[in-house]
Enzyme design. Structure first.
Site, PDB file in Angstrom:
ATOM      1  N   TRP A   1      22.703 -75.137 -41.237  1.00  0.00           N
ATOM      2  CA  TRP A   1      21.466 -74.370 -41.308  1.00  0.00           C
ATOM      3  C   TRP A   1      20.772 -74.598 -42.646  1.00  0.00           C
ATOM      4  O   TRP A   1      19.554 -74.729 -42.717  1.00  0.00           O
ATOM      5  CB  TRP A   1      21.750 -72.905 -41.060  1.00  0.00           C
ATOM      6  CG  TRP A   1      20.558 -71.997 -40.931  1.00  0.00           C
ATOM      7  CD1 TRP A   1      20.454 -70.725 -41.395  1.00  0.00           C
ATOM      8  CD2 TRP A   1      19.307 -72.258 -40.256  1.00  0.00           C
ATOM      9  NE1 TRP A   1      19.227 -70.184 -41.083  1.00  0.00           N
ATOM     10  CE2 TRP A   1      18.509 -71.113 -40.373  1.00  0.00           C
ATOM     11  CE3 TRP A   1      18.795 -73.365 -39.582  1.00  0.00           C
ATOM     12  CZ2 TRP A   1      17.207 -71.025 -39.843  1.00  0.00           C
ATOM     13  CZ3 TRP A   1      17.491 -73.288 -39.052  1.00  0.00           C
ATOM     14  CH2 TRP A   1      16.714 -72.131 -39.183  1.00  0.00           C
TER      15      TRP A   1
ATOM     16  N   LYS B   1      23.305 -60.370 -32.023  1.00  0.00           N
ATOM     17  CA  LYS B   1      23.202 -61.432 -31.001  1.00  0.00           C
ATOM     18  C   LYS B   1      24.362 -62.417 -31.106  1.00  0.00           C
ATOM     19  O   LYS B   1      24.765 -63.020 -30.100  1.00  0.00           O
ATOM     20  CB  LYS B   1      21.850 -62.121 -31.078  1.00  0.00           C
ATOM     21  CG  LYS B   1      21.498 -62.754 -32.419  1.00  0.00           C
ATOM     22  CD  LYS B   1      21.899 -64.199 -32.525  1.00  0.00           C
ATOM     23  CE  LYS B   1      21.564 -64.785 -33.871  1.00  0.00           C
ATOM     24  NZ  LYS B   1      21.998 -66.190 -34.008  1.00  0.00           N
TER      25      LYS B   1
END
Length: 341
Positions: free
Chosen positions: A23, A203
């Site tokens: 990321w 999530k």
């Protein structure tokens, strides 16, 4: 456009990115599309040296070309933090305290901090932004978070992607959002820092649950019901810990982020859950993945916070029981069936 505005447009924004994973690498690529100068801190000196020589990260997203005119790599953090406007945190939440242990509030004075971390400080059950505010006396108005359905692997392939930048300081969120917009990425700014940050944490837990059910042999029908029920759990949790009347959970920063993490082949949390469902122990799954699944740490934090607020979150509780209490995955998911609608 005035001469001053034209001049500002030509002056690059100076940014530090902390972290050497996929990321962090994706964010470096995204930012490099615009008028920026990036100081990229990476823990492993061998990776720093490799990038300086070959302009590629040897460990993650190895096909991404690093622009040496815009990006300089560092092994010494104090050097990487000098003279920048933004600090982007892109290391796993569990490692934030140890990564920043040698810093003090002077390192953050006059800077804006951006959390690209979708996890919580495990031992303290704290959001990263709250921990930064406490440890370095940095007002929340100088922080923002990055969320949205945007897997690093698709950024590397320049697939069209979307991000949500959240901060109680909407002007800050908008300014940073402008630095991310490019030919393959769009971003937008909102004020719901806590809602976006908590949703990004939860999530990952839901993606683990989806992976577990896949590993056990459940199909698409069950996963669709699981995810729709998960949105109800997210709403229940957010209404308890940070009620906000203008929050739109159907937008991409919330529902979109959940969907891509629950369904994508690139989701490390789904992969981690899948291995658990297939019979791996937590430790063996972590070793084989060689990457951090933020949901593993996050589920303990969210579980304890939900207990404090006396709310029932059946999916969260099932994942917690499986990964922390060594409950049988099949029995837990069979039990969960009775709570889903």
């Amino acid at each position: 456009m005035s001469q001053i505005e034209e001049l500002k447009k030509k002056i690059p924004t100076h940014i530090t990115v902390l972290g050497g994973g996929s990321w962090a690498t994706a964010l470096v690529k995204i930012l490099s599309e615009n008028q920026v100068k990036i100081k990229w801190w990476i823990r492993r000196k061998t990776d720093v040296d490799f990038i300086r020589k070959y302009n590629h990260n040897p460990s993650y997203l190895t096909d991404v070309a690093i622009n040496p005119r815009k990006v300089k790599t560092y092994h010494k953090m104090s050097d990487a933090l000098h003279g920048v406007e933004y600090i982007i945190l892109a290391v796993p939440a569990a490692f934030i305290p140890s990564t920043l242990k040698d810093l003090n509030k002077k390192h953050f004075e006059g800077k804006k901090v951006v959390s690209a971390i979708k996890g919580m400080i495990p031992e303290e059950n704290m959001l990263v932004t709250d921990w930064i505010e406490r440890e370095f006396n940095l007002p929340l108005g100088q922080t923002c978070v990055i969320a949205g359905p945007c897997h690093a692997e698709e950024v590397a392939l320049e697939k069209q992607s979307y991000l949500t930048i959240a901060s109680p300081n909407l002007a800050l969120a908008q300014s940073f959002s402008n630095l991310l917009n490019s030919r393959f990425l769009q971003s937008h700014a909102i004020e719901d820092l806590y809602g976006v940050e908590y949703c990004a944490v939860i999530k990952n837990i839901i993606a683990m649950a989806c992976g577990i059910t896949r590993g056990l042999g459940f199909g698409d029908n069950f996963q669709a019901v699981l995810v729709s029920n998960a949105m109800q759990e997210i709403k229940l949790f957010l209404d308890a810990v940070d009620p906000e009347t203008n929050r739109d959970l159907n937008s991409s920063g919330y529902l979109g982020d959940l969907l891509v993490t629950a369904y994508s082949q690139f989701s490390r949390n789904r992969t981690f859950g899948n291995m658990i469902g297939r019979g791996y122990s937590v430790k063996s799954a972590q070793i084989e993945m060689n990457m951090i699944a933020e949901g593993y740490y996050a589920v303990r934090s969210i579980y304890h916070i939900s207990r404090q607020h006396k709310i029932q979150l059946p999916i969260i509780e099932a994942v917690y029981a499986i990964v922390y209490e060594k409950a049988n995955p099949q029995l837990e998911m069979n039990k969960l069936k009775g709570f889903l609608k």
